[in-house]
Design an enzyme around this catalytic site. Sequence first.
Site, PDB file in Angstrom:
ATOM      1  N   SER A 151       0.844  -1.201   0.000  1.00 57.24           N
ATOM      2  CA  SER A 151       0.000   0.000   0.000  1.00 57.24           C
ATOM      3  C   SER A 151       0.873   1.243   0.000  1.00 57.24           C
ATOM      4  CB  SER A 151      -0.851   0.058   1.293  1.00 57.24           C
ATOM      5  OG  SER A 151      -1.591  -1.126   1.491  1.00 57.24           O
ATOM      6  N   ASP A 160       1.468   3.927  10.113  1.00 55.86           N
ATOM      7  CA  ASP A 160       0.834   3.191   9.011  1.00 55.86           C
ATOM      8  C   ASP A 160      -0.694   3.351   8.983  1.00 55.86           C
ATOM      9  OD1 ASP A 160       3.374   2.243   8.308  1.00 55.86           O
ATOM     10  OD2 ASP A 160       3.178   0.467   9.561  1.00 55.86           O
TER      11      ASP A 160
END
Length: 229
Positions: A151, A160
Amino acid sequence: MSDSPIKTSNNKPLRIAVLVSGSGSNLQVLIDAMQAGALPIEIVGVISNREDAYAIKRAEQANIPVAVLSHTDSGKRMAIKTFETHASAQLTTWQPDLIVLAGFMRVLSAGFIDNMPPPMINLHPSLLPVYKGLDTHQRAIQVGERHHGCSIHVVTAELDAGAVLTQALLEVHRKDTTDSLQARVQKLEHQLLPWTILLLAKGVINLNSQDKGTFSILPTLPLKLYLDS
Ligand code: GRF
């Protein structure tokens, strides 16, 4: 983060600073794309928090300015605050439009992230929001995931957890080991990173402080690439 979308409508290349800690294979993909004229970017500088990172050599070979911020003059490993002070000064000099964390393995403080004028994106080796943090490939195999991938997300103070802009995914094979899965995901990273930067450079994805990632044509993010490798 600045209020305006990344400035690219003037046809000037997007100025990128890349933060690295390791091999720099993702950095190399960006260097190659820049040199081939395949991406409208200029890599204005690379910061490494490790003096042994192979990424440093890759940048030097491409004549890109490098700042190695690993140890203080007295030989001590740099504390994160010291790293951030030097990195801020360096970034102010380079004036990037976008900061890319590509295999950068230090956790940055909320103060640094919130006060950095250009947007910052991170490449993470999992299909966020699952498997934040480390050992993502091992954890995906242990759980028996059918799909895995990587991602690119906006960097925010929470690790994150910023808006996910793009993802690339693959099917986990029954014979996959942690190493084979890591290698397969890394191939995806090498496609996802330049593709995402192209979407940012072209203004297809806009980053601004209000919503930290909006898509100007289609309604929802993340955009997903399904790739096999
Ligand atoms: C990438 O696989 C990334 O997912 C992880 O660190 C690795 C960096 O690879 N966070 P490289 O330094 O770009 O080769």
